[in-house]
Design a protein around this motif. Structure first.
Motif, PDB file in Angstrom:
ATOM      1  N   ASP A 185       1.845  -8.951  -4.739  1.00 11.96           N
ATOM      2  CA  ASP A 185       0.780  -8.913  -3.733  1.00 11.96           C
ATOM      3  C   ASP A 185       0.358 -10.306  -3.305  1.00 11.96           C
ATOM      4  O   ASP A 185      -0.045 -10.518  -2.151  1.00 11.96           O
ATOM      5  CB  ASP A 185      -0.413  -8.142  -4.307  1.00 11.96           C
ATOM      6  N   TYR A 190       2.307  -7.166   3.154  1.00 18.23           N
ATOM      7  CA  TYR A 190       2.282  -5.721   3.347  1.00 18.23           C
ATOM      8  C   TYR A 190       1.685  -5.083   2.087  1.00 18.23           C
ATOM      9  O   TYR A 190       1.565  -5.748   1.052  1.00 18.23           O
ATOM     10  CB  TYR A 190       3.687  -5.189   3.640  1.00 18.23           C
ATOM     11  N   PRO A 191       1.317  -3.808   2.116  1.00 19.77           N
ATOM     12  CA  PRO A 191       0.650  -3.185   0.957  1.00 19.77           C
ATOM     13  C   PRO A 191       1.545  -3.170  -0.284  1.00 19.77           C
ATOM     14  O   PRO A 191       2.680  -2.701  -0.238  1.00 19.77           O
ATOM     15  CB  PRO A 191       0.358  -1.759   1.447  1.00 19.77           C
ATOM     16  N   LYS A 192       1.024  -3.677  -1.383  1.00 17.63           N
ATOM     17  CA  LYS A 192       1.794  -3.700  -2.624  1.00 17.63           C
ATOM     18  C   LYS A 192       2.119  -2.302  -3.119  1.00 17.63           C
ATOM     19  O   LYS A 192       3.077  -2.110  -3.893  1.00 17.63           O
ATOM     20  CB  LYS A 192       1.051  -4.467  -3.710  1.00 17.63           C
ATOM     21  N   GLU A 193       1.349  -1.300  -2.675  1.00 15.96           N
ATOM     22  CA  GLU A 193       1.547   0.071  -3.147  1.00 15.96           C
ATOM     23  C   GLU A 193       2.930   0.615  -2.803  1.00 15.96           C
ATOM     24  O   GLU A 193       3.383   1.576  -3.422  1.00 15.96           O
ATOM     25  CB  GLU A 193       0.469   0.982  -2.559  1.00 15.96           C
ATOM     26  N   VAL A 202       1.763   5.750   1.432  1.00 16.79           N
ATOM     27  CA  VAL A 202       1.233   4.382   1.462  1.00 16.79           C
ATOM     28  C   VAL A 202       0.545   4.155   2.800  1.00 16.79           C
ATOM     29  O   VAL A 202       1.216   3.937   3.826  1.00 16.79           O
ATOM     30  CB  VAL A 202       2.357   3.346   1.261  1.00 16.79           C
ATOM     31  N   SER A 204      -1.246   2.412   5.923  1.00 22.37           N
ATOM     32  CA  SER A 204      -1.124   1.109   6.602  1.00 22.37           C
ATOM     33  C   SER A 204       0.210   0.417   6.345  1.00 22.37           C
ATOM     34  O   SER A 204       0.312  -0.802   6.489  1.00 22.37           O
ATOM     35  CB  SER A 204      -2.275   0.172   6.184  1.00 22.37           C
ATOM     36  N   LEU A 205       1.238   1.165   5.990  1.00 18.32           N
ATOM     37  CA  LEU A 205       2.545   0.566   5.781  1.00 18.32           C
ATOM     38  C   LEU A 205       3.185   0.254   7.128  1.00 18.32           C
ATOM     39  O   LEU A 205       3.265   1.132   7.995  1.00 18.32           O
ATOM     40  CB  LEU A 205       3.441   1.527   4.988  1.00 18.32           C
ATOM     41  N   SER A 218       6.226   5.153  -0.816  1.00 24.92           N
ATOM     42  CA  SER A 218       6.655   4.077  -1.699  1.00 24.92           C
ATOM     43  C   SER A 218       8.137   4.207  -2.025  1.00 24.92           C
ATOM     44  O   SER A 218       8.768   5.233  -1.770  1.00 24.92           O
ATOM     45  CB  SER A 218       5.817   4.088  -2.982  1.00 24.92           C
TER      46      SER A 218
END
Length: 274
Positions: A185, A190-193, A202, A204-205, A218
């Motif tokens: 992160d 970008y989102p770590k999720e 996920v 907002s990917l 993911s």
């Protein structure tokens, strides 16, 4: 170029790194695989493909007796897999051998375009403890010397921050450890999720990172069970990003297509009564 290739255990990391080494043999005068666990033998044997690499196992003699000229002779072979002899080299000894190889490549072979692929990078450039300065220099000044590095590991949180923070490009797979996810992160936008395994949603990917068959989920991996009860990964998803803003989602079985077989050990399963 300074590339990071990281994923949790069993994600197909050494398969991907082997494919990467093979793909770059035409681009570099020499690709040097620094093989901590002797997992890259498929690059060296005609039994498993075209064998573009020479295999060498480094141990006590190389650590204690070899001169720079002997290390240079090894690198002059072109594409080389240098495997650690685990009976004779502990982590400190392996770091010394790696440092000697990198030093000779950087200082005595200035006219050679070399790619160093450093397997188990958290043992070569650890966050806790010291390591030779010439190794870390690959991540900061190697590009000006026509030298590139690919750092491969399952533990991003355990790699020295000076190395980890200097990647120009990154291949990240799936991770379960929160410390590793936090390390990712810190250097991605970008989102770590997306790196939490399992195909969960996920929010907002970025669209570039959507799975073609499942959308904003993911990363996932697929495996099969072997006759001995162990499992081997057959396909896995990876996220690529670089400093130019490029983003991509890849599948190892579809996008890498190596000519050499990967022959690393898959491990032995444990009967859990299910």
């Amino acid at each position: 170029m300074n590339l990071g290739m990281f994923a949790g255990s069993g994600w197909g990391k050494s398969f991907g790194a082997s494919a990467l080494a093979e793909r770059n043999t035409s681009k570099y005068d020499g690709v040097v695989v620094l093989d901590y666990k002797d997992e890259y033998r498929g690059l060296c044997s005609k039994e498993h493909g075209p064998a573009p690499f020479v295999h060498w196992q480094a141990g006590k003699v190389e650590r204690e007796l070899w001169t720079d000229d002997q290390y240079r002779d090894l690198l002059e072979n072109g594409h080389v897999v240098v495997a650690r002899n685990s009976r004779h080299l502990d982590n400190e000894g392996w770091r010394e051998v790696v440092a000697n190889i990198v030093r000779v490549g950087r200082r005595q072979m200035r006219d050679h375009r070399l790619l160093f692929l450093i397997d188990e990078a958290h043992r070569v450039a650890p966050q806790s403890g010291s390591y030779p300065e010439v190794i870390g220099g690959l991540a900061t000044t190697g590009r000006g010397e026509q030298k590139s590095a690919a750092w491969v590991s399952q533990r991003p949180a355990s790699v020295d921050k000076d190395v980890f923070g200097n990647f120009d490009a990154r291949f990240f797979g799936g991770f379960k450890d929160k410390n590793d996810l936090n390390a990712i992160d810190a250097i991605t936008e970008y989102p770590k999720e997306v790196h939490q395994p399992g195909g969960s949603r996920v929010p907002s990917l970025p669209e570039e990172l959507h799975a073609p068959d499942a959308g904003a989920v993911s990363v996932r991996k697929w495996s099969k069970e072997l006759p001995d009860g162990s499992k081997v990964t057959t396909n896995s998803e990876w996220i690529y990003s670089d400093d130019d803003g490029e983003l991509a989602r890849l599948q190892s079985a579809e996008d890498w297509n190596p000519k050499c077989d990967h022959v690393g050990a898959s491990g032995v399963g444990i009967d859990v009564g299910l």
